[in-house]
Design a protein around this motif. Structure first.
Motif, PDB file in Angstrom:
ATOM      1  N   LEU A 361       0.821  -1.207   0.000  1.00 21.70           N
ATOM      2  CA  LEU A 361       0.000   0.000   0.000  1.00 21.70           C
ATOM      3  C   LEU A 361       0.863   1.269   0.000  1.00 21.70           C
ATOM      4  O   LEU A 361       0.339   2.382   0.046  1.00 21.70           O
ATOM      5  CB  LEU A 361      -0.924   0.002   1.225  1.00 21.70           C
ATOM      6  CG  LEU A 361      -1.933  -1.150   1.304  1.00 21.70           C
ATOM      7  CD1 LEU A 361      -2.756  -1.046   2.591  1.00 21.70           C
ATOM      8  CD2 LEU A 361      -2.841  -1.179   0.091  1.00 21.70           C
ATOM      9  N   TYR A 362       2.158   1.074  -0.041  1.00 26.24           N
ATOM     10  CA  TYR A 362       3.093   2.205   0.001  1.00 26.24           C
ATOM     11  C   TYR A 362       3.181   2.846  -1.389  1.00 26.24           C
ATOM     12  O   TYR A 362       3.388   2.155  -2.391  1.00 26.24           O
ATOM     13  CB  TYR A 362       4.467   1.707   0.445  1.00 26.24           C
ATOM     14  CG  TYR A 362       5.527   2.784   0.520  1.00 26.24           C
ATOM     15  CD1 TYR A 362       5.667   3.565   1.657  1.00 26.24           C
ATOM     16  CD2 TYR A 362       6.393   3.017  -0.552  1.00 26.24           C
ATOM     17  CE1 TYR A 362       6.642   4.548   1.736  1.00 26.24           C
ATOM     18  CE2 TYR A 362       7.366   3.992  -0.481  1.00 26.24           C
ATOM     19  CZ  TYR A 362       7.483   4.756   0.663  1.00 26.24           C
ATOM     20  OH  TYR A 362       8.442   5.731   0.727  1.00 26.24           O
ATOM     21  N   ARG A 363       3.047   4.163  -1.447  1.00 32.16           N
ATOM     22  CA  ARG A 363       3.171   4.900  -2.707  1.00 32.16           C
ATOM     23  C   ARG A 363       4.287   5.920  -2.583  1.00 32.16           C
ATOM     24  O   ARG A 363       4.173   6.903  -1.851  1.00 32.16           O
ATOM     25  CB  ARG A 363       1.850   5.603  -3.049  1.00 32.16           C
ATOM     26  CG  ARG A 363       0.762   4.677  -3.528  1.00 32.16           C
ATOM     27  CD  ARG A 363      -0.467   5.462  -3.968  1.00 32.16           C
ATOM     28  NE  ARG A 363      -0.141   6.468  -4.993  1.00 32.16           N
ATOM     29  CZ  ARG A 363      -1.062   7.265  -5.548  1.00 32.16           C
ATOM     30  NH1 ARG A 363      -2.327   7.175  -5.171  1.00 32.16           N
ATOM     31  NH2 ARG A 363      -0.694   8.152  -6.458  1.00 32.16           N
ATOM     32  N   SER A 364       5.353   5.666  -3.289  1.00 28.56           N
ATOM     33  CA  SER A 364       6.497   6.580  -3.214  1.00 28.56           C
ATOM     34  C   SER A 364       6.156   7.954  -3.761  1.00 28.56           C
ATOM     35  O   SER A 364       6.712   8.965  -3.326  1.00 28.56           O
ATOM     36  CB  SER A 364       7.695   5.994  -3.970  1.00 28.56           C
ATOM     37  OG  SER A 364       7.350   5.743  -5.326  1.00 28.56           O
ATOM     38  N   ASP A 365       5.193   8.019  -4.728  1.00 23.86           N
ATOM     39  CA  ASP A 365       4.854   9.324  -5.279  1.00 23.86           C
ATOM     40  C   ASP A 365       4.082  10.172  -4.273  1.00 23.86           C
ATOM     41  O   ASP A 365       4.078  11.410  -4.360  1.00 23.86           O
ATOM     42  CB  ASP A 365       4.042   9.175  -6.574  1.00 23.86           C
ATOM     43  CG  ASP A 365       2.752   8.378  -6.385  1.00 23.86           C
ATOM     44  OD1 ASP A 365       2.638   7.677  -5.356  1.00 23.86           O
ATOM     45  OD2 ASP A 365       1.875   8.454  -7.266  1.00 23.86           O
ATOM     46  N   LEU A 366       3.436   9.529  -3.279  1.00 18.22           N
ATOM     47  CA  LEU A 366       2.782  10.272  -2.217  1.00 18.22           C
ATOM     48  C   LEU A 366       3.737  10.603  -1.079  1.00 18.22           C
ATOM     49  O   LEU A 366       3.673  11.673  -0.488  1.00 18.22           O
ATOM     50  CB  LEU A 366       1.609   9.455  -1.655  1.00 18.22           C
ATOM     51  CG  LEU A 366       0.277   9.534  -2.407  1.00 18.22           C
ATOM     52  CD1 LEU A 366      -0.727   8.587  -1.785  1.00 18.22           C
ATOM     53  CD2 LEU A 366      -0.262  10.957  -2.381  1.00 18.22           C
ATOM     54  N   TYR A 375      -0.169  15.304  -4.774  1.00 23.79           N
ATOM     55  CA  TYR A 375      -0.567  15.745  -3.436  1.00 23.79           C
ATOM     56  C   TYR A 375      -0.449  17.261  -3.350  1.00 23.79           C
ATOM     57  O   TYR A 375       0.625  17.822  -3.590  1.00 23.79           O
ATOM     58  CB  TYR A 375       0.328  15.085  -2.382  1.00 23.79           C
ATOM     59  CG  TYR A 375      -0.074  15.374  -0.950  1.00 23.79           C
ATOM     60  CD1 TYR A 375      -1.042  14.604  -0.313  1.00 23.79           C
ATOM     61  CD2 TYR A 375       0.509  16.419  -0.238  1.00 23.79           C
ATOM     62  CE1 TYR A 375      -1.417  14.862   0.990  1.00 23.79           C
ATOM     63  CE2 TYR A 375       0.140  16.697   1.075  1.00 23.79           C
ATOM     64  CZ  TYR A 375      -0.821  15.905   1.686  1.00 23.79           C
ATOM     65  OH  TYR A 375      -1.194  16.159   2.982  1.00 23.79           O
ATOM     66  N   ASP A 376      -1.552  17.901  -3.019  1.00 23.78           N
ATOM     67  CA  ASP A 376      -1.548  19.351  -2.855  1.00 23.78           C
ATOM     68  C   ASP A 376      -1.374  19.656  -1.372  1.00 23.78           C
ATOM     69  O   ASP A 376      -2.282  19.421  -0.564  1.00 23.78           O
ATOM     70  CB  ASP A 376      -2.866  19.939  -3.364  1.00 23.78           C
ATOM     71  CG  ASP A 376      -2.862  21.481  -3.356  1.00 23.78           C
ATOM     72  OD1 ASP A 376      -1.962  22.075  -2.714  1.00 23.78           O
ATOM     73  OD2 ASP A 376      -3.763  22.072  -3.967  1.00 23.78           O
ATOM     74  N   GLN A 377      -0.245  20.185  -1.000  1.00 27.02           N
ATOM     75  CA  GLN A 377       0.042  20.398   0.418  1.00 27.02           C
ATOM     76  C   GLN A 377      -0.884  21.428   1.057  1.00 27.02           C
ATOM     77  O   GLN A 377      -1.089  21.415   2.277  1.00 27.02           O
ATOM     78  CB  GLN A 377       1.506  20.817   0.599  1.00 27.02           C
ATOM     79  CG  GLN A 377       2.468  19.719   0.145  1.00 27.02           C
ATOM     80  CD  GLN A 377       3.863  19.903   0.694  1.00 27.02           C
ATOM     81  OE1 GLN A 377       4.048  20.466   1.776  1.00 27.02           O
ATOM     82  NE2 GLN A 377       4.855  19.412  -0.036  1.00 27.02           N
ATOM     83  N   LYS A 378      -1.500  22.276   0.243  1.00 20.23           N
ATOM     84  CA  LYS A 378      -2.438  23.245   0.795  1.00 20.23           C
ATOM     85  C   LYS A 378      -3.664  22.562   1.408  1.00 20.23           C
ATOM     86  O   LYS A 378      -4.329  23.121   2.280  1.00 20.23           O
ATOM     87  CB  LYS A 378      -2.872  24.218  -0.294  1.00 20.23           C
ATOM     88  CG  LYS A 378      -1.770  25.153  -0.777  1.00 20.23           C
ATOM     89  CD  LYS A 378      -2.278  26.105  -1.846  1.00 20.23           C
ATOM     90  CE  LYS A 378      -1.169  27.034  -2.319  1.00 20.23           C
ATOM     91  NZ  LYS A 378      -1.670  27.954  -3.378  1.00 20.23           N
ATOM     92  N   GLY A 382      -6.887  22.791   5.592  1.00 25.95           N
ATOM     93  CA  GLY A 382      -8.280  22.546   5.924  1.00 25.95           C
ATOM     94  C   GLY A 382      -8.459  21.300   6.773  1.00 25.95           C
ATOM     95  O   GLY A 382      -9.291  21.275   7.688  1.00 25.95           O
ATOM     96  N   PHE A 383      -7.664  20.283   6.475  1.00 21.52           N
ATOM     97  CA  PHE A 383      -7.713  19.037   7.250  1.00 21.52           C
ATOM     98  C   PHE A 383      -7.403  19.306   8.724  1.00 21.52           C
ATOM     99  O   PHE A 383      -8.121  18.866   9.628  1.00 21.52           O
ATOM    100  CB  PHE A 383      -6.714  18.050   6.650  1.00 21.52           C
ATOM    101  CG  PHE A 383      -6.474  16.822   7.476  1.00 21.52           C
ATOM    102  CD1 PHE A 383      -7.427  15.817   7.544  1.00 21.52           C
ATOM    103  CD2 PHE A 383      -5.288  16.659   8.197  1.00 21.52           C
ATOM    104  CE1 PHE A 383      -7.200  14.672   8.301  1.00 21.52           C
ATOM    105  CE2 PHE A 383      -5.059  15.537   8.951  1.00 21.52           C
ATOM    106  CZ  PHE A 383      -6.021  14.528   9.008  1.00 21.52           C
TER     107      PHE A 383
END
Length: 411
Positions: A361-366, A375-378, A382-383
């Motif tokens: 389940l590991y995604r290096s691109d994430l 992934y939008d760090q902005k 909100g989270f």
């Protein structure tokens, strides 16, 4: 209950069970059938059938149960990640339900009315044997001589043996109560009864003392399928053979030795030393692979149930409906725990160095710290605001005014 005419006795061939065999025949005036289970304890079993028969048994079963032990008892426990009180890998506890199972099966096939064991009235094993038998066939009576007879000491046992012509081998008595099987060896008693005393140097069997372990690490790989280990360094092994091989590798590096005070089910604290080299390697490698393949919420739910599962096994509830139901849930979580873990064995440590799986389940691109397009760090802003709302509310309750003038809670 009708008269007991046949009893199936868990028989090791040692002093205690040899005395018990003869005592049951005399006290109950019945036949005694013995079961000697080879669970990988390494004790000499040659001649044990003849010894049982010469002591009075009408039949003597000697059975190699190592593969069943590893496949159907050890591995389900390790799929569950079971550890009792955070340290004990349940090496003795998980062996008892298998012995109880075979005693009940033999009792049913031989028409016996009772089973018997040599566990004392202070320990956990009496509970495990008897709950195991009760869970499989509640009609069988259990005879527990240590709770019935008036023999109170080793001297009493020796006198009984001499009076009844029971052969006692001339060996140096071990100072500890020791239990060994394919998964572990345990030591209790003697100097260990004082929790402050260090274990004596003689209380090592599977593990090399750390001071004597190799100065060079050893790196191995372990392959898993659906949560069970199946191969070492790419070479497939049967369940029992795999545990034996890991015992050899782990023992050489002093892995898996635990000295602890635990809470027995009967209500007292007990100090024991456990050596579980192969099991410790399996446990650590398995957990590491789960980190790669198991969903977060599934893992956290399963982890919350580990203490309960371990307690069930420790307390003898292997055949209880709640353990069976929990096992089904756990085994569902293991369906994609398939892959390979690389670990370093060194000076008592098992150090995972790499892991891979077709179900990763590991995604290096994430996860990357480099630039990415997924992934939008902005979004994190909100989270964090949402998950922190209740903390702001707590601050408001304490009297701090965190709302700006003109704002309300609806904004």
């Amino acid at each position: 209950m009708s008269k007991v005419e046949k009893v199936v006795l868990a028989y090791s061939g040692g002093l205690d069970t040899s005395i018990i065999l003869k005592w049951i025949k005399q006290e109950y005036d019945c036949e005694v059938i013995t079961l000697t289970a080879d669970l990988g304890q390494g004790e000499e079993l040659d001649g044990i059938e003849e010894k049982a028969l010469s002591t009075g048994a009408t039949k003597a079963f000697v059975e190699d149960l190592r593969e069943e032990f590893a496949r159907d008892f050890i591995f389900p426990c390790f799929r569950a990640g079971a550890i009792y009180e955070g340290r004990y890998l349940l090496g003795t506890a998980i062996a008892r339900p298998l012995i109880a199972k075979r005693m009940v099966e033999i009792a049913e096939s031989e028409g016996a009315q009772a089973v018997s064991h040599g566990a004392t009235g202070k320990g956990n094993d009496q509970v495990r044997f008897e709950l195991g038998a009760m869970g499989m066939n509640p009609r069988l009576k259990t005879i527990a001589p240590w709770r019935e007879w008036d023999l109170k000491s080793r001297t009493d046992l020796i006198k009984f043996a001499e009076k009844n012509g029971i052969d006692i081998p001339v060996t140096r008595r071990k100072p500890w109560s020791m239990d060994a099987n394919l998964l572990h060896v345990s030591f209790e008693g003697s100097e260990l009864e004082d929790p402050w005393n260090a274990p004596s140097p003689e209380s090592y069997r599977y593990c090399t003392p750390i001071e004597q372990t190799p100065d060079e690490p050893e790196i191995i790989t372990i392959d898993f399928e659906r949560g069970d280990p199946v191969a070492i360094n790419g070479v497939s092994h049967s369940p029992a053979a795999l545990v034996e091989k890991l015992n050899e590798l782990g023992g050489k590096h002093g892995i898996g030795r635990v000295d602890m005070v635990e809470n027995r089910f009967v209500g007292m604290k007990s100090r024991g030393v456990y050596e579980t080299p192969g099991g410790t390697i399996i446990h650590i490698a398995h957990r590491d692979l789960e980190g790669l393949c198991m969903d977060r919420e599934v893992m956290h739910l399963r982890d919350s149930l580990i203490p309960k599962y371990a307690e069930m096994v420790y307390n003898g509830y292997w055949y209880a409906p709640e353990r069976i139901a929990l096992q089904a849930m756990i085994d569902k979580t293991q369906e994609k725990i398939t892959g390979t873990v690389r670990v370093k064995l060194y000076k008592g440590n098992v150090i995972p160095e790499g892991r891979k799986s077709p179900y990763s389940l590991y995604r290096s691109d994430l996860a990357t710290f480099e630039e990415d397009d997924v992934y939008d760090q902005k979004d994190a802003e909100g989270f964090i605001k949402l998950i922190g709302l209740r903390l702001k509310g707590k601050t408001a309750e304490s009297g701090s005014n965190w709302l700006k003038d003109g704002e309300n809670c609806d904004k």
